[in-house]
Scaffold this motif. Sequence first.
Motif, short mmCIF file in Angstrom:
data_model
loop_
_atom_site.label_atom_id
_atom_site.label_comp_id
_atom_site.label_asym_id
_atom_site.label_seq_id
_atom_site.Cartn_x
_atom_site.Cartn_y
_atom_site.Cartn_z
N SER A 1 0.81 -1.22 0.00
CA SER A 1 0.00 0.00 0.00
C SER A 1 0.84 1.27 0.00
N GLU A 2 2.07 1.19 0.51
CA GLU A 2 2.93 2.37 0.58
C GLU A 2 3.72 2.62 -0.71
N LYS A 3 3.70 1.69 -1.61
CA LYS A 3 4.48 1.85 -2.84
C LYS A 3 3.80 2.84 -3.79
N THR A 4 4.62 3.64 -4.43
CA THR A 4 4.11 4.65 -5.36
C THR A 4 3.76 4.02 -6.69
N THR A 5 3.07 4.78 -7.53
CA THR A 5 2.74 4.32 -8.88
C THR A 5 4.00 3.96 -9.64
N GLU A 6 5.01 4.81 -9.52
CA GLU A 6 6.25 4.59 -10.25
C GLU A 6 6.96 3.33 -9.77
N GLU A 7 6.97 3.09 -8.47
CA GLU A 7 7.61 1.89 -7.95
C GLU A 7 6.90 0.64 -8.43
N LEU A 8 5.58 0.66 -8.41
CA LEU A 8 4.82 -0.51 -8.87
C LEU A 8 5.04 -0.76 -10.35
N ASP A 9 5.04 0.32 -11.15
CA ASP A 9 5.24 0.16 -12.59
C ASP A 9 6.63 -0.37 -12.88
N GLY A 10 7.62 0.05 -12.09
CA GLY A 10 8.99 -0.37 -12.33
C GLY A 10 9.26 -1.80 -11.88
N PHE A 52 -0.65 -2.53 -9.66
CA PHE A 52 -0.50 -1.17 -10.20
C PHE A 52 -1.48 -0.26 -9.47
N ARG A 53 -1.41 1.02 -9.78
CA ARG A 53 -2.37 1.97 -9.24
C ARG A 53 -3.22 2.53 -10.37
N THR A 54 -4.53 2.64 -10.09
CA THR A 54 -5.43 3.25 -11.07
C THR A 54 -5.24 4.76 -11.08
N ARG A 55 -5.93 5.43 -11.97
CA ARG A 55 -5.83 6.89 -12.05
C ARG A 55 -6.27 7.57 -10.77
N THR A 56 -7.16 6.90 -10.02
CA THR A 56 -7.61 7.47 -8.74
C THR A 56 -6.65 7.11 -7.60
N GLY A 57 -5.61 6.33 -7.88
CA GLY A 57 -4.61 6.01 -6.88
C GLY A 57 -4.87 4.75 -6.09
N GLU A 58 -5.90 3.96 -6.47
CA GLU A 58 -6.22 2.75 -5.70
C GLU A 58 -5.31 1.60 -6.11
#
Length: 507
Positions: A44-53, A118-124
Amino acid sequence: MSLEHELLTQRFRRTRELESLGHLPYGARFDYSHNVPAVLAGYSEKTTEELDGEKIAVRVCGRIQSLRGKGKAGFLHLEQGGERLQIYIKIDLLGERDFQLYQMLDIGDTIGVDGTLFRTRTGELSVQAAKLTFLAKTLLSMPEKFHGLEDVETRVRQRYLDLISNTDVRRTFVARSKVVSSLRRQLDARGFIEVETPMMQPIYGGAAARPFVTHHNTLGLDLFLRIAPELYLKRLIVGGMDRVYEINRNFRNEGVSNHHNPEFTMLEFYQAFTDYEGLMDLTVELLRQTAIDVTGGTAVTYQGTVLDFGNIRRYTMREAIIAFWKDGDAPTMAQLSDPEWLKEQGGRHTAGESLVALFERVCERDLMQPTIIYEYPVEVSPLSKRNAKDPNFVDRFEIFCAGMEIGNAYTELNDPNEQRKRFEEQLAMQARGDAEAHQMDEDYVRALCYGMPPTAGEGIGIDRLTMLLTDSRSIREVILFPLLRPEGEIGIADLLRKAEADAGTGV
């Protein structure tokens, strides 16, 4: 055709559609990499960029709690362990076959999902699904998602549906497990040994209660479901097991209320070479630590009142009557020691029984904060040791909180001849019509004849303690399957049979 029958028929047809696509409506083993709470806790603490990478692959499963979306993409939520995780569905990533499966899903179905986080556009935080595995079909409709299952009777009768629908219910029973684990851990650390004693007994004893009766066919013997394990645990003390405890199921053939269920759970423990004052100190420590282990602190809120398990008060029974007296001038200690005055006020056969009746009338409902009441009359305590200073009383205490008793303890009577006389007094009470008076237990008296060391014992009600620590108003809320009156034939078998037939004929 009833709505329930119509729904069952539709769902039977859906299972056949699933089978036609090669899916099992009631699937096989699914080895998940994470459960839903673990995914949320770990990522839950990981950012969008971290998840994508990192492209974190997960394999998760659970029950579908929501479905939304049209066209070639959509979302669903899986629930597992009381928490929810969003799944993103897209035909380009999932493939035609599994996307067809997605289109046939119903809320309440259980599925497995392979994908990446990953995170959706709303950040979930979500799982981008690459594969779906069907695991179990629901044939009946789930309760409406925004309000859950609200009917109290249905919630208790169908606890499985209650657990599916109401997250707080799961938390209550997780807390109950923590209560038991905390008490067990604390006693183990103090050198107590956990034991098991018979649930079916030829002579019931250890409490003032009416038993349930059963019959052993081979032996041709009537037996009683235990009302307490006390006399067996004290036999173990005689045998040299100096510290024993049992987390036990007891059965008492008595009324049902918010505080009573005929089948309930007790912690009962016995310690040789101590007395009831030693157990008072131990009880204070046990309850304080249990509150911390379950709630995180010693102060808990119960039905709007803050209860402080870090500050447990102590009164003798007579002191409590004086302290809580409301109608005019409180009685004096001399009056509360006068047998005739007590019998006049309490209206019972003996002074001791009258004192207890007076206490119950004046004090019990007002004992909101955790409180120890000690020095009980001998008439109501057939297994307790007499007080050395006043033989009309015994060395016994009870723990009260929120107006109800949650524990009972005393220095054990270990004089076999005195125990025989007490049992005979109980038989006399039984002859006067007291259905809850104690029986004579010859073997227990014989065990005492071999010498039981000075001992104190205690029982703590797990159900009631859990009520207090989870802010539950009724005991039925903390027992997974409380006893209820039969509701009559459910009729689900006939409904299933007819719905299956109608699904096959296309009705």
